[in-house]
Design a protein around this motif. Structure first.
Motif, PDB file in Angstrom:
ATOM      1  N   LEU A 206       0.891  -1.218   0.059  1.00  0.00           N
ATOM      2  CA  LEU A 206       0.142   0.044  -0.038  1.00  0.00           C
ATOM      3  C   LEU A 206       0.815   1.332   0.016  1.00  0.00           C
ATOM      4  CD1 LEU A 206      -2.931   1.267  -0.060  1.00  0.00           C
ATOM      5  CD2 LEU A 206      -2.648   1.088   2.647  1.00  0.00           C
ATOM      6  N   ALA A 207       1.898   1.273   0.775  1.00  0.00           N
ATOM      7  CA  ALA A 207       2.721   2.412   0.725  1.00  0.00           C
ATOM      8  C   ALA A 207       3.545   2.729  -0.761  1.00  0.00           C
ATOM      9  CB  ALA A 207       3.823   2.285   1.645  1.00  0.00           C
ATOM     10  N   LEU A 208       3.956   1.646  -1.240  1.00  0.00           N
ATOM     11  CA  LEU A 208       4.553   1.734  -2.428  1.00  0.00           C
ATOM     12  C   LEU A 208       3.517   2.311  -3.567  1.00  0.00           C
ATOM     13  CD1 LEU A 208       6.838  -1.283  -2.631  1.00  0.00           C
ATOM     14  CD2 LEU A 208       7.760   1.059  -2.330  1.00  0.00           C
ATOM     15  N   ARG A 209       2.407   2.021  -3.427  1.00  0.00           N
ATOM     16  CA  ARG A 209       1.133   2.579  -4.193  1.00  0.00           C
ATOM     17  C   ARG A 209       0.717   3.859  -4.047  1.00  0.00           C
ATOM     18  NH1 ARG A 209       1.706  -2.803  -4.367  1.00  0.00           N
ATOM     19  NH2 ARG A 209       0.988  -4.074  -5.708  1.00  0.00           N
ATOM     20  N   LEU A 210       0.783   4.406  -2.746  1.00  0.00           N
ATOM     21  CA  LEU A 210       0.389   5.481  -2.367  1.00  0.00           C
ATOM     22  C   LEU A 210       1.197   6.717  -2.144  1.00  0.00           C
ATOM     23  CD1 LEU A 210      -1.847   4.527   0.768  1.00  0.00           C
ATOM     24  CD2 LEU A 210      -2.608   5.511  -1.561  1.00  0.00           C
ATOM     25  N   LEU A 211       2.586   6.624  -2.086  1.00  0.00           N
ATOM     26  CA  LEU A 211       3.666   7.649  -1.757  1.00  0.00           C
ATOM     27  C   LEU A 211       3.901   8.614  -3.063  1.00  0.00           C
ATOM     28  CD1 LEU A 211       6.391   5.753   0.249  1.00  0.00           C
ATOM     29  CD2 LEU A 211       4.646   7.497   1.108  1.00  0.00           C
ATOM     30  N   TRP A 212       3.531   9.571  -3.134  1.00  0.00           N
ATOM     31  CA  TRP A 212       3.841  10.634  -3.984  1.00  0.00           C
ATOM     32  C   TRP A 212       2.736  10.052  -5.310  1.00  0.00           C
ATOM     33  CZ3 TRP A 212       8.393   8.821  -1.797  1.00  0.00           C
ATOM     34  CH2 TRP A 212       8.895   9.940  -0.894  1.00  0.00           C
ATOM     35  N   ILE A 213       1.651   9.702  -5.049  1.00  0.00           N
ATOM     36  CA  ILE A 213       0.828   9.392  -6.087  1.00  0.00           C
ATOM     37  C   ILE A 213       0.202  10.223  -6.982  1.00  0.00           C
ATOM     38  CG2 ILE A 213      -1.316   9.573  -4.660  1.00  0.00           C
ATOM     39  CD1 ILE A 213      -2.275   6.659  -5.699  1.00  0.00           C
ATOM     40  N   ALA A 214       0.225  11.459  -6.505  1.00  0.00           N
ATOM     41  CA  ALA A 214      -0.245  12.607  -7.267  1.00  0.00           C
ATOM     42  C   ALA A 214       0.821  13.046  -8.248  1.00  0.00           C
ATOM     43  CB  ALA A 214      -0.737  13.860  -6.482  1.00  0.00           C
ATOM     44  N   ASP A 215       2.163  12.751  -8.013  1.00  0.00           N
ATOM     45  CA  ASP A 215       3.001  13.201  -8.933  1.00  0.00           C
ATOM     46  C   ASP A 215       3.458  12.265 -10.007  1.00  0.00           C
ATOM     47  OD1 ASP A 215       3.395  15.554  -7.047  1.00  0.00           O
ATOM     48  OD2 ASP A 215       4.410  14.297  -5.646  1.00  0.00           O
ATOM     49  N   SER A 216       3.413  11.100  -9.685  1.00  0.00           N
ATOM     50  CA  SER A 216       4.027  10.023 -10.750  1.00  0.00           C
ATOM     51  C   SER A 216       3.056   8.846 -10.654  1.00  0.00           C
ATOM     52  CB  SER A 216       5.440   9.624 -10.463  1.00  0.00           C
ATOM     53  OG  SER A 216       5.781   8.718 -11.349  1.00  0.00           O
TER      54      SER A 216
END
Length: 749
Positions: A206-216
């Motif tokens: 979940l963390a790898l899918r959410l971190l900076w999700i608005a940027d890339s």
């Protein structure tokens, strides 16, 4: 809360902590997270020139500066006290006039209007408490020499000196501190019950899918806009944006009929928060992360408990699955939906109970609507599972399955009706299907397509990216450290044979002398699923297509997990203590390699990929902001014309900006259909979508707004035109570049 204690040699037990100690540890955790997050966030500058919007790329030598457009906005970290901003402005290097007026605003009020000469002028602004932005408004003009830019003033430097407490930073730190306590309590509950591993791996995924999700990947993908607009209109009127009442089988979208599950998944959240792109991505990221526990549970059904953590880890770290889960488009749903279908099929084949049949019908019945390739894959998997279940349990078991058959018929009825009654629903498929002049040529083309999905190049070298929208260029869809784990599958026949012997000895055939083996049907089911997964993609053009073949991704994780478990099994057979040492050393090496490669891939996704993707047709950059400005200006004009020759799909971004109520938009939208080509929306009320070139619309007109892209590249212009005593607002690109949408509609469907 609990702690581990050794109660006997080689055994572990959980001993509860005292209430006071638990509270103390939780308080220390929350305090540590709060301090760490606050320190990390507070080190960022309160204002930064390189993060401003509405500005062109930096230029100059030792004295770097950036030109503004008509409106430049600097984000501010809000504080409880006043914020003093110092900004240095100039109009040097282009003396179009002696001085230029600049209106300075905060996000709540106008502060002042100042005149800027050619010489640098230092301007001081005092912003009120809680201010989140500083804006500069200035008239723009186009410099000579063929420059495409419309320039305002130069910004040579900007600095902010806030007072009081950083409100947002404190709030974020408090929020994350509270979440850390909840996670600790959740893990304390999960670990003694045997769920610690799967919960930890799910949180990692979940963390790898959410971190900076608005940027890339860059926000917003063009197909994300369609699902958001349809969900918004559906929530308000019960119809999609083209006026169809409660579409159950498919949404018309741009003219190709897309699967409806994503839109209905977004529906309650869009109803609550509005058609916000970030909301859509958060929902899809959470749904995509559910593939991790689903893969874990599926592998547990294979009676290989040591394989489940490895498979879940591969699913959590999978570049293929992570990339898809960060964009709110239909392929993002495949990993979780397909894994649920496989899990239910395994239970159905193994046990054949009524409830297993119902779960399979539910998983396949809903999964069919996730993504068009599932329309072929789900029925094929269901047919295979039914054949294997009949082989194992006999025809007499069918009397238990009729409720599942009835439920599946009801779930698939809308799909059947759409296929039979709506000829346009298959138009896109007919357009992208492989074609040949003879059967042998068709088979050769199909096999060439199909075999690509079993080649290492796709997974570990260049990947399957035909266009950058499908992933990062020159990177595989998996981590190369996983390749050695697949070699463990070579020992699968030996393990299967030994397990069958053990099953027969233990009487696990259900007491029936003629019962089929337990493991063999499940192995055949997984093998069949692996054969089915790339089949829909292979029947179409454009390969390797990682979206259409996304059903392979969870199966790949399962196979790697099983291979790792078999290697673990054979290493354990080494004599004396060498087996334990080999297991520990191998696990450490593999985990370290996976962590290193995953970190490198994720860093490239965040740092390099946005700049590579932002200039493509697929990811919008400035369209939503432009349409919001258009909606603001529209009441003062008789008509609004948007150039379809230089603006890609402007009508969907206009609807996202909510120019009118959904019901009014549906009533006033005029669309021309020409299947299998995309729809041509010609107008929505006063908004008209026109190709400016044939209309000879003038270029040299007054510019109301100039909006460069987020990276300072060519964006869009808002101009005023007064033909025949009418006042028309024009929206066009800063350049005459015609967007290349050739083949874009077959990227995701």
């Amino acid at each position: 809360m609990a702690t581990i204690s050794v109660v006997a040699k080689g055994t572990l037990a959980w001993r509860p902590l005292s209430r006071r100690m638990s509270v103390l540890l939780l308080a220390l955790l929350a305090a540590g997270v709060f301090v760490g997050v606050f320190a990390f966030l507070n080190q960022r500058p309160a204002i930064a020139l390189d993060q401003a919007r509405g500005m062109y790329v930096a230029e100059g030598g030792t004295m770097r500066f950036r030109w503004t457009s008509s409106r430049a906005e600097f984000g501010l970290t809000p504080h409880s006290g006043l914020t003093r901003v110092t900004i240095v402005l100039s109009i040097a290097d282009w003396p179009r006039q002696p001085q230029l007026p600049v209106r300075i605003e905060s996000d709540t009020s106008t502060l002042a209007t100042v005149t800027i000469p050619a010489q640098p002028r230092r301007v001081l602004a005092l912003l009120p408490p809680g201010a989140t932005a500083l804006r500069l408004h200035t008239p723009v003009a186009r410099p000579p020499g063929g420059d495409w830019r419309w320039l305002g003033v130069q910004v040579l430097g900007v600095d902010a000196q806030p007072t009081g407490l950083p409100l947002n930073t404190l709030l974020q730190a408090l929020l994350l501190a509270g979440l850390s306590v909840l996670l600790a309590l959740g893990m304390a509950w999960a670990i003694p019950r045997g769920y610690g591993t799967v919960v930890a791996l799910t949180l990692l995924g979940l963390a790898l899918r959410l971190l900076w999700i608005a940027d890339s990947p860059p926000l917003l993908h063009r197909d994300e806009a369609v699902s958001l607009v349809d969900a918004w209109h559906l929530a308000r009127t019960g119809r999609d944006h083209l006026g169809h009442l409660l579409p159950l089988a498919a949404f018309e979208a741009y003219g190709d009929w897309i699967s409806p599950l994503l839109t209905y998944l977004l529906l309650p959240w869009v109803a609550l928060f509005g058609p916000q792109p970030l909301v859509a991505r958060l929902v899809v990221a959470v749904f995509g992360a559910l593939a991790v526990p689903c893969v874990y549970g599926l592998v547990r059904e294979l009676r290989l408990p040591s394989a489940a953590p490895w498979a879940a880890l591969i699913a959590a770290l999978s570049p293929w699955q992570i990339f898809l889960s960060r964009v709110a488009i239909p392929p993002a749903l495949v990993a979780t939906c397909w894994t649920l279908c496989l899990w239910a099929a395994i239970r159905f084949v193994r046990d054949g109970r009524r409830r297993d049949a119902i779960w399979l019908a539910l998983a396949a019945g809903v999964g069919l609507y996730a993504y068009p390739p599932m329309k072929l894959a789900a029925p094929l998997l269901l047919t295979l599972a039914l054949a294997l279940a009949l082989w194992r349990h006999g025809w007499g078991a069918c009397r238990h399955w009729w409720p599942a058959a009835l439920g599946l018929s009801l779930l698939w009825a809308p799909f059947a009706a759409s296929t039979l009654l709506n000829p346009s629903s298959g138009a896109r498929l007919r357009l992208i299907m492989i074609k040949a002049t003879s059967a042998s040529e068709w088979l050769a083309t199909w096999w060439s397509n199909y075999s690509l999905y079993f080649q290492p190049n796709l997974y570990y070298l260049s990947g399957g990216v035909r266009k950058i929208v499908q992933g990062m260029p020159d990177r595989g869809v998996a981590l190369s450290a996983e390749a050695p784990l697949l070699l463990g599958l070579l020992g699968l026949p030996l393990l299967a044979l030994s397990r069958e012997r053990a099953d027969r000895a233990a009487g696990l055939s259900g007491g029936r002398q003629n019962a089929a083996p337990v493991l063999l049907p499940i192995v055949l089911l997984l093998a069949g699923a692996l054969v089915i997964a790339p089949l829909p993609a292979s029947l179409t053009v454009g390969h390797p297509h990682t979206f259409r073949a996304s059903m392979i991704a969870p199966l790949y994780a399962v196979l790697v997990g099983v291979g790792a478990a078999l290697e673990w099994h054979w290493l354990g057979r080494l004599p004396a203590r060498s087996g334990a040492i080999a297991r520990m050393a191998g696990a450490l090496v593999v985990v370290a390699a996976l962590a290193w490669q995953s970190a490198g891939w994720f860093n490239s996704l965040i740092e390099r990929y946005p700049s590579q993707a932002i200039g493509t047709w697929f990811f919008a950059d400035g369209e939503v902001e432009t349409m919001q400005r258009v909606v603001d200006y529209a009441p003062g004009f008789d008509e609004v014309w948007l150039d379809i020759g230089t603006v890609g799909r402007p009508y969907i971004f206009l609807l996202l900006a909510q120019p009118m109520s959904p019901a009014e938009a549906q009533a006033r939208l005029v669309v021309e259909r020409n299947p299998p080509q995309i729809n041509n929306v010609t107008s929505i009320g006063q908004y008209h979508f026109v190709d400016f070139a044939p209309q000879s619309v003038p270029l040299d007109l007054p510019v109301l707004e100039a909006l460069p892209t987020s990276g300072g590249g060519p964006g869009y212009l808002l101009q005023e035109w007064r033909p025949d005593k009418r006042r028309i607002l024009l929206v066009r690109s800063m350049t005459t570049h015609v967007p290349d949408d050739s083949g874009d509609e077959d990227e995701n469907n």
